[in-house]
Write an enzyme that holds these catalytic residues in place. Structure first.
Site, PDB file in Angstrom:
ATOM      1  N   LYS A  42     -25.895  30.545 123.234  1.00  0.00           N
ATOM      2  CA  LYS A  42     -26.037  29.480 124.222  1.00  0.00           C
ATOM      3  C   LYS A  42     -26.497  30.107 125.592  1.00  0.00           C
ATOM      4  O   LYS A  42     -26.781  29.500 126.443  1.00  0.00           O
ATOM      5  CB  LYS A  42     -24.985  28.509 124.309  1.00  0.00           C
ATOM      6  CG  LYS A  42     -24.127  27.870 123.186  1.00  0.00           C
ATOM      7  CD  LYS A  42     -23.111  27.220 123.466  1.00  0.00           C
ATOM      8  CE  LYS A  42     -22.386  26.820 122.168  1.00  0.00           C
ATOM      9  NZ  LYS A  42     -20.797  26.284 122.362  1.00  0.00           N
ATOM     10  N   GLY A  43     -26.215  31.436 125.683  1.00  0.00           N
ATOM     11  CA  GLY A  43     -26.114  31.994 126.858  1.00  0.00           C
ATOM     12  C   GLY A  43     -27.492  32.031 127.862  1.00  0.00           C
ATOM     13  O   GLY A  43     -27.402  32.483 129.113  1.00  0.00           O
ATOM     14  N   GLU A  97     -32.797  36.498 126.093  1.00  0.00           N
ATOM     15  CA  GLU A  97     -31.414  36.754 126.054  1.00  0.00           C
ATOM     16  C   GLU A  97     -30.635  36.816 127.279  1.00  0.00           C
ATOM     17  O   GLU A  97     -31.324  37.226 128.341  1.00  0.00           O
ATOM     18  CB  GLU A  97     -31.337  37.985 125.217  1.00  0.00           C
ATOM     19  CG  GLU A  97     -29.895  38.629 125.073  1.00  0.00           C
ATOM     20  CD  GLU A  97     -29.062  37.563 124.077  1.00  0.00           C
ATOM     21  OE1 GLU A  97     -28.813  36.393 124.483  1.00  0.00           O
ATOM     22  OE2 GLU A  97     -28.564  38.133 122.835  1.00  0.00           O
ATOM     23  N   ASP A  98     -29.373  36.436 127.349  1.00  0.00           N
ATOM     24  CA  ASP A  98     -28.597  36.296 128.614  1.00  0.00           C
ATOM     25  C   ASP A  98     -28.159  37.740 129.137  1.00  0.00           C
ATOM     26  O   ASP A  98     -28.606  38.266 130.170  1.00  0.00           O
ATOM     27  CB  ASP A  98     -27.496  35.709 128.516  1.00  0.00           C
ATOM     28  CG  ASP A  98     -26.564  35.906 127.487  1.00  0.00           C
ATOM     29  OD1 ASP A  98     -27.003  36.739 126.546  1.00  0.00           O
ATOM     30  OD2 ASP A  98     -25.283  35.147 127.235  1.00  0.00           O
ATOM     31  N   ASP A 101     -25.723  43.907 125.541  1.00  0.00           N
ATOM     32  CA  ASP A 101     -24.108  44.725 125.974  1.00  0.00           C
ATOM     33  C   ASP A 101     -24.366  45.740 125.031  1.00  0.00           C
ATOM     34  O   ASP A 101     -24.954  46.925 125.432  1.00  0.00           O
ATOM     35  CB  ASP A 101     -23.170  43.750 125.537  1.00  0.00           C
ATOM     36  CG  ASP A 101     -21.804  44.167 125.890  1.00  0.00           C
ATOM     37  OD1 ASP A 101     -21.551  45.173 126.825  1.00  0.00           O
ATOM     38  OD2 ASP A 101     -20.806  43.768 125.699  1.00  0.00           O
ATOM     39  N   LYS A 129     -26.163  45.951 130.240  1.00  0.00           N
ATOM     40  CA  LYS A 129     -25.084  47.037 130.668  1.00  0.00           C
ATOM     41  C   LYS A 129     -25.404  47.995 129.916  1.00  0.00           C
ATOM     42  O   LYS A 129     -24.854  48.371 128.639  1.00  0.00           O
ATOM     43  CB  LYS A 129     -23.638  46.407 130.052  1.00  0.00           C
ATOM     44  CG  LYS A 129     -23.312  44.984 130.806  1.00  0.00           C
ATOM     45  CD  LYS A 129     -21.695  44.861 130.340  1.00  0.00           C
ATOM     46  CE  LYS A 129     -21.370  43.364 130.380  1.00  0.00           C
ATOM     47  NZ  LYS A 129     -20.074  43.141 129.633  1.00  0.00           N
ATOM     48  N   PHE A 150     -17.210  42.496 132.709  1.00  0.00           N
ATOM     49  CA  PHE A 150     -17.041  41.249 132.131  1.00  0.00           C
ATOM     50  C   PHE A 150     -17.807  40.242 133.145  1.00  0.00           C
ATOM     51  O   PHE A 150     -17.191  40.239 134.183  1.00  0.00           O
ATOM     52  CB  PHE A 150     -15.824  40.798 131.468  1.00  0.00           C
ATOM     53  CG  PHE A 150     -16.233  39.606 130.661  1.00  0.00           C
ATOM     54  CD1 PHE A 150     -16.703  39.810 129.224  1.00  0.00           C
ATOM     55  CD2 PHE A 150     -16.174  38.356 130.862  1.00  0.00           C
ATOM     56  CE1 PHE A 150     -16.879  38.812 128.277  1.00  0.00           C
ATOM     57  CE2 PHE A 150     -16.403  37.232 130.061  1.00  0.00           C
ATOM     58  CZ  PHE A 150     -16.835  37.704 128.921  1.00  0.00           C
ATOM     59  N   VAL A 151     -18.838  39.745 132.882  1.00  0.00           N
ATOM     60  CA  VAL A 151     -19.540  38.703 133.779  1.00  0.00           C
ATOM     61  C   VAL A 151     -19.547  37.306 133.304  1.00  0.00           C
ATOM     62  O   VAL A 151     -19.591  37.268 132.084  1.00  0.00           O
ATOM     63  CB  VAL A 151     -20.928  39.378 134.301  1.00  0.00           C
ATOM     64  CG1 VAL A 151     -20.889  40.465 135.246  1.00  0.00           C
ATOM     65  CG2 VAL A 151     -21.856  39.462 132.951  1.00  0.00           C
ATOM     66  N   ARG A 163     -20.319  28.665 131.982  1.00  0.00           N
ATOM     67  CA  ARG A 163     -21.885  28.780 131.967  1.00  0.00           C
ATOM     68  C   ARG A 163     -22.559  28.206 132.952  1.00  0.00           C
ATOM     69  O   ARG A 163     -23.951  28.582 133.280  1.00  0.00           O
ATOM     70  CB  ARG A 163     -22.167  28.070 130.362  1.00  0.00           C
ATOM     71  CG  ARG A 163     -21.474  28.955 129.227  1.00  0.00           C
ATOM     72  CD  ARG A 163     -22.478  28.351 127.995  1.00  0.00           C
ATOM     73  NE  ARG A 163     -21.639  28.703 126.863  1.00  0.00           N
ATOM     74  CZ  ARG A 163     -21.774  29.893 126.365  1.00  0.00           C
ATOM     75  NH1 ARG A 163     -22.628  30.914 126.427  1.00  0.00           N
ATOM     76  NH2 ARG A 163     -21.117  30.084 125.102  1.00  0.00           N
TER      77      ARG A 163
END
Ligand code: IMP
Ligand code: MG
Length: 176
Positions: A42-43, A97-98, A101, A129, A150-151, A163
């Site tokens: 969902k990001g 994509e959000d 990582d 990241k 972590f964001v 969100r």
């Protein structure tokens, strides 16, 4: 005492300007063909809709959803919860994509889609990241490289919350 702190890392105006630049870069690569923007749920919600609004060319949109399980294997494991509705053979596809990582999710999705013969398959990610990478993969279009923190916000969640925030914030537990 609240159990966590949230500090703004990237404000809305900065995000908007950067997404506009990314849209210009995408247009320049597309040779006036209509791409399919594939939002990873969902990001990617805010990023996908902003990117779409900034593009000065026609684009289609579709969605995928993946869930990554990180077990004992360092590479983790990814399950597709929702696949594409449209056929991507011969089409320019941009995965939206959000955040990248470890790189496990996006590299799995790239492998999953590349066997369907798209004309091109590129990755646009709002955040990365680089220090967290376990699988070597980079976005073709990247918004911001961020530290290994972590964001939340702008589509990114902590347990499904935050969100909706119009900015990116670093989320830290107060005891950390
Ligand atoms: P990867 O497979 O480790 O690259 O992680 C991909 C997914 O993990 C992203 O699409 C996010 O949903 C989630 N994720 C990774 N880092 C963060 C973060 O800092 N905040 C919120 N979600 C994150
Ligand atoms: Mg998530």
């Amino acid at each position: 005492m609240p159990d966590h702190t949230m500090d703004v890392l990237i404000d809305h105006a900065t995000i908007s300007r950067r997404i506009s630049d990314m849209a210009r870069a995408i247009e320049a690569d597309l040779e006036s063909e209509v791409p399919i923007l594939v939002g990873i749920l969902k990001g990617s919600i805010h990023f996908l809709s902003d990117l779409g609004r900034h593009l000065r060319i026609d684009a289609e949109m579709d969605f995928m959803q993946a869930k990554s399980y990180v077990g004992t294997e360092s590479t983790g494991n990814v399950r597709i919860l929702k696949d594409l509705d449209v056929d991507i053979a011969g089409r320019h596809v941009i995965l939206v994509e959000d955040i990248i990582d470890t790189g496990v999710t996006i590299s799995h999705l790239v492998a999953h889609l590349s066997i369907r013969s798209p004309k091109s398959l590129r990755v646009a990610s709002l955040l990365s990241k680089p220090d967290a990478r376990k699988v070597q993969i980079e976005a073709d279009y990247l918004g911001f490289s961020i530290p290994n923190e972590f964001v939340v916000g702008y589509g990114l969640d902590f347990d499904e919350r935050y969100r909706n925030l119009p900015y990116i914030a670093i989320y830290r537990r107060s005891s950390d």
